[in-house]
Design an enzyme around this catalytic site. Sequence first.
Site: not given
Length: 474
Positions: A90, A167, A191
């Site tokens: 990420k 996210s 997330s």
Amino acid sequence: MTSQTSTSDISTPHAFSSAASLARGIASGRLRASDVVSGFIARIRCHDPKLHAFVELYEEDALAAAEAADKAIRAGHAVGPLHGVPIALKDLIEIEGRITTGGTAAWSRRRSTRTATLARRLIAQGMIVLGKVHTVEFAMGGWGTNTHLGTPWNPWDMAVARTPGGSSSGSGVAVAAGLAPWAIGTDTGGSVRLPSSWCGLTGLKTTIGRVSVHGILPLSPTLDTPGPMARSVEDTALLYGAMQGADPLDPRTLALPFTDPLPGLQRGVRGMRFAVLSEQERGAAAPEVLAAYDEALETLAGLGAEIVPLELPRPIVDLGQVTGRIMSAEGYAQVGTLIDDDSQPLDPDVRPRLAAGRTISSRDYLEALQARDAAKAEFAVALAGYDALLTPTTTTVAQPLGEVDQSTGPGHYTRFVNLLERCALALPNGVADGLPTSLQIICGHGEEALALRIGAAYQGVTDWHTRHPAGFTR
């Protein structure tokens, strides 16, 4: 991503192989890490112009690392069982010398001066970073959208753009479409679990302190946790084991000793007691989500577990609001200078979420922390004698982006877990109208191994985790 290859031009026989099987194949010499990595790179170049999962592809470095892994393994110098296995990170996880945007155009040229402990740990075990994958700006959003850097396309519907979940949106899309065998996400209010739910993956929200956050761009230090995202419990457990470890740069990791979930993974659930939602708490979920939830409960009951509806000591929605106050206050403390600068190119959907932290007083913030502590104590009493609390992960299947109300969030069943400082596993438990549904297994502080064991029992008798989006099975 600038070039595109037709699907007919690539051969990716290992796109949906488990990471565990890739690791075994590479370690035994049956597979070459360079072939595996080049296959994923070809697949990324083919599909990512549409899917938009990757921020940056580290093609040259990944291929060089794969070739080096092959030579080391042939020479008997493998650094561990995961040597040569690729992974996606990420775009909050810093790697020295690389761009880390945190999902914001304001940091599009921000070059990291350090490497996150987590990235360093995975690389030290021989894992090969394919590149960075997209996130919601500052990781502040559950739908998975990003106005300026682009929203990853949920591969379960290639005709209609749907919520990928956030996210960790790029992590979810990359793994679901077979662009990477697994990925790292972070979870502050859902997330890891939200994109796992909507992308048909297995994702683990870890306990705070279980995995170092040093070198990971923060949103809410009180709530942030890194977690693995994969296609099965086995792979999730394997990656979770690789992520752990004490880190003096994150003192909270010194309180939780390493736990290997693999030895107990196949012990089943016979004799366990699971708390499940009361009728009042079920009302937030759509009928198709509840149908999949109830079927999953029947499956676990058939494996010998006791299912007990439980009135929770506080409404889940109230706990989510407390979580939101802590998140906004701490998030504004992190990036308030950018939020208050109207000249900065910030996501118009994210800015007001963090700007809300501007009006939270120190008294309000401390009262939110006190409410958290009270809720933790109440839930500890209520859940004593239960091995897990089971809920749906999301209230709906992935929604069309055009129907999303950005003033709301999808973390109804996920946010309160962060507040209570528990761990939770999301895993596929059905398909409704061609879109995945998901079961959430919530366990106590530091009980990841238990959550994974329960998930493994469920996946041992179901095949939802083996399903792939149509058109991405090659």
